[in-house]
Design a protein around this motif. Structure first.
Motif, PDB file in Angstrom:
ATOM      1  N   GLU A  38     -36.813 -28.276 -35.825  1.00 33.90           N
ATOM      2  CA  GLU A  38     -36.212 -26.776 -36.401  1.00 33.90           C
ATOM      3  C   GLU A  38     -35.003 -27.233 -36.663  1.00 33.90           C
ATOM      4  O   GLU A  38     -34.166 -28.086 -36.064  1.00 33.90           O
ATOM      5  N   SER A  39     -34.406 -26.390 -37.754  1.00 27.63           N
ATOM      6  CA  SER A  39     -33.221 -26.207 -37.958  1.00 27.63           C
ATOM      7  C   SER A  39     -32.327 -25.525 -36.980  1.00 27.63           C
ATOM      8  O   SER A  39     -32.779 -24.503 -36.468  1.00 27.63           O
ATOM      9  N   ILE A  40     -30.791 -25.979 -36.801  1.00 27.17           N
ATOM     10  CA  ILE A  40     -30.040 -25.025 -36.013  1.00 27.17           C
ATOM     11  C   ILE A  40     -29.890 -23.521 -36.290  1.00 27.17           C
ATOM     12  O   ILE A  40     -29.533 -23.070 -35.624  1.00 27.17           O
ATOM     13  N   ALA A  41     -30.209 -23.229 -37.456  1.00 32.54           N
ATOM     14  CA  ALA A  41     -30.261 -21.897 -37.929  1.00 32.54           C
ATOM     15  C   ALA A  41     -31.166 -20.977 -37.117  1.00 32.54           C
ATOM     16  O   ALA A  41     -30.824 -19.898 -37.148  1.00 32.54           O
ATOM     17  N   VAL A  42     -32.000 -21.663 -36.341  1.00 33.40           N
ATOM     18  CA  VAL A  42     -33.148 -20.623 -35.659  1.00 33.40           C
ATOM     19  C   VAL A  42     -32.428 -20.241 -34.417  1.00 33.40           C
ATOM     20  O   VAL A  42     -32.852 -19.430 -33.671  1.00 33.40           O
ATOM     21  N   LEU A  43     -31.293 -21.010 -34.161  1.00 36.65           N
ATOM     22  CA  LEU A  43     -30.526 -20.576 -32.988  1.00 36.65           C
ATOM     23  C   LEU A  43     -29.465 -19.386 -33.232  1.00 36.65           C
ATOM     24  O   LEU A  43     -29.147 -19.238 -34.609  1.00 36.65           O
ATOM     25  N   GLY A  44     -28.626 -19.151 -32.289  1.00 38.16           N
ATOM     26  CA  GLY A  44     -27.434 -18.052 -32.517  1.00 38.16           C
ATOM     27  C   GLY A  44     -26.470 -17.931 -31.316  1.00 38.16           C
ATOM     28  O   GLY A  44     -27.015 -18.091 -30.257  1.00 38.16           O
ATOM     29  N   ALA A  45     -25.339 -17.277 -31.554  1.00 33.80           N
ATOM     30  CA  ALA A  45     -24.564 -16.869 -30.593  1.00 33.80           C
ATOM     31  C   ALA A  45     -24.734 -15.579 -30.391  1.00 33.80           C
ATOM     32  O   ALA A  45     -25.227 -14.871 -31.048  1.00 33.80           O
ATOM     33  N   ASP A 237     -22.101 -20.655 -27.573  1.00 35.94           N
ATOM     34  CA  ASP A 237     -21.640 -19.771 -28.404  1.00 35.94           C
ATOM     35  C   ASP A 237     -20.522 -19.847 -29.363  1.00 35.94           C
ATOM     36  O   ASP A 237     -20.329 -19.617 -30.344  1.00 35.94           O
ATOM     37  N   GLN A 238     -19.370 -20.631 -28.605  1.00 33.68           N
ATOM     38  CA  GLN A 238     -18.307 -20.738 -29.434  1.00 33.68           C
ATOM     39  C   GLN A 238     -18.381 -21.791 -30.323  1.00 33.68           C
ATOM     40  O   GLN A 238     -17.971 -21.576 -31.591  1.00 33.68           O
ATOM     41  N   TYR A 239     -19.348 -22.717 -30.270  1.00 33.08           N
ATOM     42  CA  TYR A 239     -19.901 -23.719 -31.258  1.00 33.08           C
ATOM     43  C   TYR A 239     -20.455 -23.065 -32.498  1.00 33.08           C
ATOM     44  O   TYR A 239     -20.071 -23.188 -33.654  1.00 33.08           O
ATOM     45  N   MET A 240     -21.283 -22.214 -31.941  1.00 37.90           N
ATOM     46  CA  MET A 240     -22.001 -21.370 -32.983  1.00 37.90           C
ATOM     47  C   MET A 240     -21.099 -20.435 -33.905  1.00 37.90           C
ATOM     48  O   MET A 240     -21.466 -20.024 -34.869  1.00 37.90           O
ATOM     49  N   ARG A 241     -20.003 -19.864 -33.384  1.00 36.21           N
ATOM     50  CA  ARG A 241     -19.050 -19.056 -33.834  1.00 36.21           C
ATOM     51  C   ARG A 241     -17.902 -19.734 -34.861  1.00 36.21           C
ATOM     52  O   ARG A 241     -17.147 -19.340 -35.261  1.00 36.21           O
ATOM     53  N   GLY A 242     -18.415 -21.279 -34.790  1.00 33.80           N
ATOM     54  CA  GLY A 242     -17.176 -21.925 -35.796  1.00 33.80           C
ATOM     55  C   GLY A 242     -16.570 -22.814 -35.136  1.00 33.80           C
ATOM     56  O   GLY A 242     -15.883 -23.728 -35.939  1.00 33.80           O
TER      57      GLY A 242
END
Length: 397
Positions: A38-45, A237-242
């Motif tokens: 799967e792509s990381i796009a399926v995850l989220g903060a 979460d911090q990683y997914m926020r940039g």
């Protein structure tokens, strides 16, 4: 054609067949891996704030009341167990037992046991964490409706408000033998109405109501408190926020393995759960004689969140796996065709699990990534007393 030439042609044909077979195997493996990954796009903060349902907007007085109710054993039939007995701050608002001991129990953690004589069974399933349940049902991009949030391992309740009252009416959790299921809530409300401090707290939390002490408001107060129990600033979460530096190189590799092996097929979105039921053949707890077939009698249970796993062992609905390594080894067994629950047949098994590609060599990397989902900054405040005057958290000493 000379014998040597015929042999050479035959040998060349065999080599071409072998090479073609190897190529087909590589292509098949590539297609399989491409299908699983799967792509990381399926995850989220997680969102940085919580949504309240329109009919239960939060306020400080309501949260204060909810905290008292959460820790007060006056809500149980025998006045010996509170919500916090099985949902303890030090264990991420879960507890360190395979399945819980509710009514007629004493002690805490591994020392908790039933008082004798005892006719109360163990709680049916492992105590799920209440932390972040404010976000249950969330999809990517922060979409969720708190009125429809799925609760429990079998999703039999929607919303924290609906969930709050069900343990009170359940025999082995909080009700006990003293009151019938249909009568226990009336008994609890009658007790609370006799406590002046609760009368004041309810009036302040639900100002404008003439008679605010009733079961619906009790559920609203507990739910309002539980919506304050969030851990939404993990390094993931911090990683997914940039913040690309929030994870180490090895943790990022673990994230890639998590996606590659197919874990994110079910563990997706900001809560890393699709909030669906899946049949995996998890072994039953030995704390109950009867097998647990789930709400639809197909041994399917809800995908749990993967957040704050450091504090919520043991794992799965039956609490049968003590470490994350054990959980991942279980998925490796599934992909190898093993079924650990004798009551589950191969045709019942969810293909999303059987088609996973978990290998022993990848397990430590995946666990390293899972530990980036931990956030220890959640509220752990325990009241020093409760309005009933009973022991905070019930009989846990």
């Amino acid at each position: 054609m000379p014998v040597f030439e015929r042999f050479s042609v035959l040998l060349l044909g065999v080599l071409m067949l072998i090479l073609s077979s190897c190529g087909n195997e590589r292509d098949a493996k590539h297609k399989r891996e491409k299908k699983i990954s799967e792509s990381i796009a399926v995850l989220g903060a997680l969102p940085e704030s919580v949504i309240d349902p329109p009919d239960n907007l939060t306020n400080a007085k309501k949260v204060e009341l909810g905290r008292f109710l959460f820790y007060d054993p006056v809500l149980s039939g025998n006045r010996d167990v509170a919500c916090a007995t099985c949902h303890q701050p030090e264990f991420n608002y879960a507890e360190f037992l395979e399945t819980s001991i509710g009514v007629n129990g004493t002690g805490s953690d591994s020392k908790r046991q039933f008082r004798l004589p005892n006719t109360i069974p163990f709680v049916k399933r492992n105590s799920q964490s209440i932390l972040n349940t404010a976000f249950n049902g969330i999809k990517n991009h922060g979409e969720y409706d708190p009125r429809l949030a799925p609760m429990f391992w079998d999703m039999r309740a929607k919303s924290l408000e609906e969930q709050a009252l069900l343990p009170i009416t359940t025999l082995e959790e909080m009700r006990g033998h003293s009151f019938a299921e249909e009568a226990v809530l009336d008994e609890i409300i009658a007790r609370i109405r006799k406590i002046p401090e609760y009368q004041t707290l309810f009036s302040e939390a639900f100002s404008g109501e003439t008679n605010p002490v009733h079961a619906k408001n009790m559920a609203k107060a507990i739910a309002a408190y539980e919506r304050t129990l969030v851990a939404n600033n993990s390094r993931f979460d911090q990683y997914m926020r940039g913040d690309s530096n929030a994870l180490s190189l090895s943790e990022k590799e673990g994230l890639n393995l998590f996606l590659k092996t197919g874990c994110a097929k079910c563990h997706n979105g900001p809560m890393l759960s699709d909030f669906k039921l899946h049949t995996l053949g998890v072994p039953d707890t030995q704390n109950r004689k009867e097998p647990d077939a789930g709400i639809n009698n197909d041994y399917a249970f809800r995908t749990p969140t993967l957040r704050n796993l450091r504090y919520t062992s043991p794992y799965m609905h039956s609490g049968k796996f003590v470490t994350l390594e054990h959980v991942l080894q279980f998925y490796e067994d599934i992909s190898g065709g093993k079924i650990l629950n004798p009551h589950v047949s191969a045709r019942q098994m969810d293909p999303l699990a059987t088609q996973m590609n978990v290998n022993f060599r990848d397990i430590s990397g995946i666990v390293e990534f899972l530990n980036t989902l931990n956030d220890d900054t959640f509220d752990k405040t325990v009241p020093t007393r409760v309005p009933s005057g009973l022991k905070v958290k019930g009989n846990v000493d």
